[in-house]
Design a protein around this motif. Structure first.
Motif, PDB file in Angstrom:
ATOM      1  N   CYS A   1      49.148-102.662  24.516  1.00 35.37           N
ATOM      2  CA  CYS A   1      48.795-101.619  23.407  1.00 35.37           C
ATOM      3  C   CYS A   1      47.314-101.952  22.896  1.00 35.37           C
ATOM      4  O   CYS A   1      47.223-103.097  22.068  1.00 35.37           O
ATOM      5  N   PRO A   2      46.269-101.323  23.384  1.00 36.11           N
ATOM      6  CA  PRO A   2      44.922-101.873  22.735  1.00 36.11           C
ATOM      7  C   PRO A   2      45.066-101.308  21.165  1.00 36.11           C
ATOM      8  O   PRO A   2      45.727-100.621  20.548  1.00 36.11           O
ATOM      9  N   PRO A   3      43.887-101.940  20.659  1.00 33.33           N
ATOM     10  CA  PRO A   3      43.522-101.581  19.381  1.00 33.33           C
ATOM     11  C   PRO A   3      43.126-100.070  19.059  1.00 33.33           C
ATOM     12  O   PRO A   3      42.633 -99.551  19.870  1.00 33.33           O
ATOM     13  N   GLY A   4      43.772 -99.452  17.795  1.00 30.07           N
ATOM     14  CA  GLY A   4      43.500 -98.144  17.744  1.00 30.07           C
ATOM     15  C   GLY A   4      44.238 -97.227  18.421  1.00 30.07           C
ATOM     16  O   GLY A   4      44.208 -95.977  17.983  1.00 30.07           O
ATOM     17  N   GLN A   5      45.259 -97.471  19.181  1.00 28.95           N
ATOM     18  CA  GLN A   5      46.045 -96.659  19.863  1.00 28.95           C
ATOM     19  C   GLN A   5      47.533 -96.776  19.126  1.00 28.95           C
ATOM     20  O   GLN A   5      48.104 -97.768  19.141  1.00 28.95           O
ATOM     21  N   PRO A   6      47.939 -95.559  18.735  1.00 27.03           N
ATOM     22  CA  PRO A   6      49.190 -95.564  18.174  1.00 27.03           C
ATOM     23  C   PRO A   6      50.439 -95.688  19.294  1.00 27.03           C
ATOM     24  O   PRO A   6      50.054 -95.401  20.317  1.00 27.03           O
ATOM     25  N   HIS A   7      51.256 -96.416  19.110  1.00 26.85           N
ATOM     26  CA  HIS A   7      52.477 -96.938  19.863  1.00 26.85           C
ATOM     27  C   HIS A   7      53.676 -97.040  19.150  1.00 26.85           C
ATOM     28  O   HIS A   7      53.659 -97.183  18.020  1.00 26.85           O
ATOM     29  N   GLN A   8      54.776 -96.830  20.112  1.00 30.27           N
ATOM     30  CA  GLN A   8      56.112 -96.747  19.559  1.00 30.27           C
ATOM     31  C   GLN A   8      56.887 -97.083  20.578  1.00 30.27           C
ATOM     32  O   GLN A   8      56.837 -96.647  21.696  1.00 30.27           O
ATOM     33  N   LEU A   9      58.102 -97.733  20.355  1.00 33.39           N
ATOM     34  CA  LEU A   9      59.136 -98.338  21.048  1.00 33.39           C
ATOM     35  C   LEU A   9      60.670 -97.340  20.617  1.00 33.39           C
ATOM     36  O   LEU A   9      60.933 -97.153  19.503  1.00 33.39           O
ATOM     37  N   THR A  10      61.333 -96.775  21.655  1.00 28.70           N
ATOM     38  CA  THR A  10      62.524 -96.104  21.456  1.00 28.70           C
ATOM     39  C   THR A  10      63.620 -96.515  22.244  1.00 28.70           C
ATOM     40  O   THR A  10      63.490 -96.572  23.446  1.00 28.70           O
ATOM     41  N   ASN A  11      64.764 -96.807  21.612  1.00 30.69           N
ATOM     42  CA  ASN A  11      65.792 -97.356  22.385  1.00 30.69           C
ATOM     43  C   ASN A  11      66.768 -96.093  22.751  1.00 30.69           C
ATOM     44  O   ASN A  11      67.471 -95.486  21.827  1.00 30.69           O
ATOM     45  N   ASN A  12      66.741 -95.692  23.987  1.00 28.30           N
ATOM     46  CA  ASN A  12      67.538 -94.346  24.315  1.00 28.30           C
ATOM     47  C   ASN A  12      68.539 -94.788  25.135  1.00 28.30           C
ATOM     48  O   ASN A  12      69.457 -93.873  25.846  1.00 28.30           O
ATOM     49  N   GLY A  13      68.763 -96.235  25.131  1.00 30.83           N
ATOM     50  CA  GLY A  13      69.916 -96.411  26.068  1.00 30.83           C
ATOM     51  C   GLY A  13      71.253 -96.812  25.113  1.00 30.83           C
ATOM     52  O   GLY A  13      71.587 -96.192  23.919  1.00 30.83           O
ATOM     53  N   LYS A  14      72.344 -97.333  25.977  1.00 34.53           N
ATOM     54  CA  LYS A  14      73.558 -97.629  25.293  1.00 34.53           C
ATOM     55  C   LYS A  14      73.745 -98.939  24.640  1.00 34.53           C
ATOM     56  O   LYS A  14      74.816 -99.305  24.272  1.00 34.53           O
ATOM     57  N   GLU A  15      72.822 -99.706  25.103  1.00 36.51           N
ATOM     58  CA  GLU A  15      72.769-101.267  24.598  1.00 36.51           C
ATOM     59  C   GLU A  15      71.604-101.618  23.663  1.00 36.51           C
ATOM     60  O   GLU A  15      70.744-100.932  23.723  1.00 36.51           O
ATOM     61  N   GLU A  16      71.796-102.761  22.973  1.00 33.77           N
ATOM     62  CA  GLU A  16      70.696-103.347  22.181  1.00 33.77           C
ATOM     63  C   GLU A  16      69.610-103.583  23.151  1.00 33.77           C
ATOM     64  O   GLU A  16      69.569-103.897  24.353  1.00 33.77           O
ATOM     65  N   MET A  17      68.318-103.115  22.631  1.00 37.50           N
ATOM     66  CA  MET A  17      66.857-103.300  23.260  1.00 37.50           C
ATOM     67  C   MET A  17      66.307-104.506  22.701  1.00 37.50           C
ATOM     68  O   MET A  17      66.115-104.468  21.392  1.00 37.50           O
ATOM     69  N   ARG A  18      65.690-105.526  23.494  1.00 34.87           N
ATOM     70  CA  ARG A  18      65.334-106.383  22.837  1.00 34.87           C
ATOM     71  C   ARG A  18      63.809-106.829  23.647  1.00 34.87           C
ATOM     72  O   ARG A  18      63.649-106.744  24.723  1.00 34.87           O
ATOM     73  N   VAL A  19      63.004-106.752  22.601  1.00 39.01           N
ATOM     74  CA  VAL A  19      61.368-106.697  23.195  1.00 39.01           C
ATOM     75  C   VAL A  19      60.515-107.829  22.556  1.00 39.01           C
ATOM     76  O   VAL A  19      60.534-107.803  21.118  1.00 39.01           O
ATOM     77  N   LEU A  20      59.988-108.444  23.253  1.00 40.76           N
ATOM     78  CA  LEU A  20      58.851-109.709  22.809  1.00 40.76           C
ATOM     79  C   LEU A  20      57.586-108.915  22.632  1.00 40.76           C
ATOM     80  O   LEU A  20      57.290-107.918  23.232  1.00 40.76           O
ATOM     81  N   TRP A  21      57.017-109.456  21.486  1.00 42.06           N
ATOM     82  CA  TRP A  21      55.501-108.694  21.100  1.00 42.06           C
ATOM     83  C   TRP A  21      54.805-109.869  20.770  1.00 42.06           C
ATOM     84  O   TRP A  21      55.050-110.876  20.203  1.00 42.06           O
ATOM     85  N   ALA A  22      53.367-109.730  21.449  1.00 42.17           N
ATOM     86  CA  ALA A  22      52.404-110.766  21.216  1.00 42.17           C
ATOM     87  C   ALA A  22      51.196-109.834  20.497  1.00 42.17           C
ATOM     88  O   ALA A  22      50.943-108.931  21.091  1.00 42.17           O
ATOM     89  N   PHE A  23      50.737-110.712  19.416  1.00 40.44           N
ATOM     90  CA  PHE A  23      49.258-110.182  18.785  1.00 40.44           C
ATOM     91  C   PHE A  23      48.212-110.916  18.991  1.00 40.44           C
ATOM     92  O   PHE A  23      48.393-112.336  19.020  1.00 40.44           O
TER      93      PHE A  23
END
Length: 126
Positions: free
Chosen positions: A87-109
Motif C-alpha cells: 500500500c503506497p503512501p497516499g493510496q486509500p486501502h481497506q481489508l474485508t473479511n468475506n470468509g467464514k473464519e477469522e482473518m489475521r493480517v500482519l502489517w508493517a509501516f
C-alpha cells in the motif's frame, strides 16, 4: 535484540462499523526499532478495516490466515493465506473479511509512526 510475543501484546479494539482487533508488535516507542514497525489486524467474519490512506508511510500486509479482499486505490484482489500486498503512501486501502473464519493480517509501516495511535489505548475509533 528487540522482540515481542503476540500473546503478550495488549490489543486495541476498534469500534463498529470497522470492528477489529489491532496489536502493535514492534515499534520505536515500545521496542526501539528504527525504520519500521510491525503489527497485526484480526478481522472477524463479515468485518472490515476502515478505508484510509497514509501521507508518508509505506504499508505492507501479509495474510497469515483466513480469506478476504484487499483494496488498494481502485484495485481489489482476493486476499488468502500467503498473500503479500503493498500500500503506497497516499493510496486509500481497506481489508474485508468475506470468509467464514477469522482473518489475521500482519502489517508493517516504514517509516514507523502511524501505529502510535493504537499504543496505550484499549478501544475506540480507528
Amino acid at each position: 535484540m528487540q522482540y515481542s510475543r503476540e500473546y503478550e501484546v495488549e490489543s486495541f479494539e476498534a469500534l463498529a462499523p470497522y470492528k477489529r482487533t489491532l496489536k502493535v508488535l514492534l515499534s520505536p516507542q515500545i521496542n526501539h526499532t528504527r525504520n519500521i514497525s510491525l503489527g497485526m489486524t484480526i478481522l472477524e467474519p463479515g468485518s472490515k478495516s476502515s478505508p484510509h490512506a497514509h501521507e508518508t508511510e509505506d504499508e505492507i500486509w501479509y495474510v497469515l490466515s483466513g480469506t478476504g479482499q484487499a483494496t488498494v486505490g481502485d484495485e481489489t484482489i482476493e486476499a488468502v493465506e500467503g498473500t503479500a500486498i503493498y500500500c503506497p503512501p497516499g493510496q486509500p486501502h481497506q481489508l474485508t473479511n468475506n470468509g467464514k473464519e477469522e482473518m489475521r493480517v500482519l502489517w508493517a509501516f516504514s517509516p514507523p509512526g502511524f501505529e502510535t495511535k493504537y499504543l496505550g489505548r484499549k478501544g475506540g475509533e480507528a
